[in-house]
Scaffold this motif. Structure first.
Motif, mmCIF file in Angstrom:
data_model
loop_
_atom_site.group_PDB
_atom_site.id
_atom_site.type_symbol
_atom_site.label_atom_id
_atom_site.label_comp_id
_atom_site.label_asym_id
_atom_site.label_seq_id
_atom_site.Cartn_x
_atom_site.Cartn_y
_atom_site.Cartn_z
ATOM 1 N N GLU A 103 0.830 -1.209 0.000
ATOM 2 C CA GLU A 103 0.000 0.000 0.000
ATOM 3 C C GLU A 103 0.861 1.255 0.000
ATOM 4 N N ALA A 104 0.292 2.320 -0.564
ATOM 5 C CA ALA A 104 0.971 3.615 -0.595
ATOM 6 C C ALA A 104 1.103 4.157 0.824
ATOM 7 N N ILE A 105 2.148 4.942 1.040
ATOM 8 C CA ILE A 105 2.381 5.512 2.368
ATOM 9 C C ILE A 105 1.183 6.336 2.826
ATOM 10 N N SER A 106 0.610 7.099 1.913
ATOM 11 C CA SER A 106 -0.536 7.955 2.270
ATOM 12 C C SER A 106 -1.715 7.130 2.769
ATOM 13 N N GLN A 107 -1.947 5.968 2.172
ATOM 14 C CA GLN A 107 -3.059 5.107 2.585
ATOM 15 C C GLN A 107 -2.828 4.538 3.980
ATOM 16 N N VAL A 108 -1.595 4.121 4.238
ATOM 17 C CA VAL A 108 -1.282 3.557 5.550
ATOM 18 C C VAL A 108 -1.405 4.626 6.633
#
Length: 293
Positions: free
Chosen positions: A3-8
């Motif tokens: 997952e993308a950092i922003s999503q996490v």
């Protein structure tokens, strides 16, 4: 798929908000620190959390140091990053945790500002002008019950036990505690309620002349202005009243664990900073007054 950092980050903040029930101010601080980290990752073409290595995290810490941030701020940002990676690892979003072995920068913890008890008593007792009752009750409860600003602002009438002389506080992480309400605080509170009567149990306890809930910036202005009358300590914030209350209790022989419960600290180590304050005050008094110092 990683997952993308922003999503996490959003998943992590959602957990802090909805499950762990962190305060709005704490969530805002986490978001600011993690957004800064996300921007740095993006600038270095690291868009997914599993691309981050311990070496890259050290590079980020060097970047923060080059911005000449103080070590306390760097430690706070590192703590937010550690919490993010711990969350991701526990939820199997990453296979290894690169932040688990990162050391904190060595810091010398600053002793909190403290106002002497005589000055605070003078501030509360000397002002007999009833038009200042709102300011007086804000200072009295902040100091008398060692409250955080958010705790003071969120107090409701139903939280006061007038017969038992106690006050129920909803603290960090939605943790409830009961704090004694001193006789002077109780008298002043009754005087305040005569001027600012409530209509039901759920009314906010401390309200403005327009019957509106008080807010942190307003409390800060009131405390800062009043403390300026009696002390020259650099930090004249509401938290200074809380620091002062803790220190004065220890100065007068209170048990450290009791002070911990009154303050609503999760760990005893957080409360122990006030023992250092008391020792420093003891040393200062000795040096100032003892003929052999």
């Amino acid at each position: 798929m990683a997952e993308a950092i922003s999503q996490v980050i959003e998943k992590f903040l959602s957990q802090l908000t909805n499950i762990r029930r962190y305060s709005d101010n704490t969530i805002k601080a986490y978001r600011n620190d993690l957004s800064e980290f996300e921007n740095f990752c993006s600038e270095n073409s690291k868009l997914k959390l599993n691309e981050i290595t311990e070496k890259f995290l050290k590079k980020y810490l060097v970047n923060l140091s080059e911005k000449e941030l103080d070590k306390t701020s760097i430690s706070r940002k590192l703590s937010a990053i550690r919490s993010l990676f711990r969350f991701a690892f526990r939820n199997e979003l990453i296979e290894t945790n690169p932040a688990s072995t990162l050391p904190n920068p060595k810091t010398r913890r600053k002793l909190p500002s403290v106002v002497d008890s005589g000055s605070l008593e003078h501030l509360i007792e000397d002002n007999k002008n009833t038009s200042d009752i709102l300011e007086k009750i804000i200072i009295e409860l902040s100091y008398g019950c060692a409250l955080r600003v958010s705790e003071l602002c969120n107090l409701r009438y139903k939280d006061i036990d007038f017969e038992g002389s106690t006050i129920r506080i909803l603290g960090k992480g939605n943790k409830m505690r009961i704090v004694p309400l001193g006789s002077k605080s109780l008298r002043l509170l009754n005087s305040y309620l005569n001027e600012y009567p409530v209509t039901n149990q759920n009314d906010y306890l401390i309200r403005t002349s327009k019957n509106e809930k008080i807010y942190p910036r307003m409390v800060y202005r009131i405390v800062n202005r009043n403390l300026s009358k009696v002390t020259d300590v650099k930090n004249k914030s509401p938290h200074t009243l809380r620091h002062s209350a803790a220190t004065h209790m220890l100065d007068n022989g209170a048990d450290l664990i009791v002070v911990k419960e009154i303050l609503g600290h999760e760990n005893l180590s957080t409360t122990q900073i006030y023992t250092h304050v008391s020792i420093e005050r003891l040393k200062a008094t000795y040096k100032k007054s003892h003929p052999k110092s």
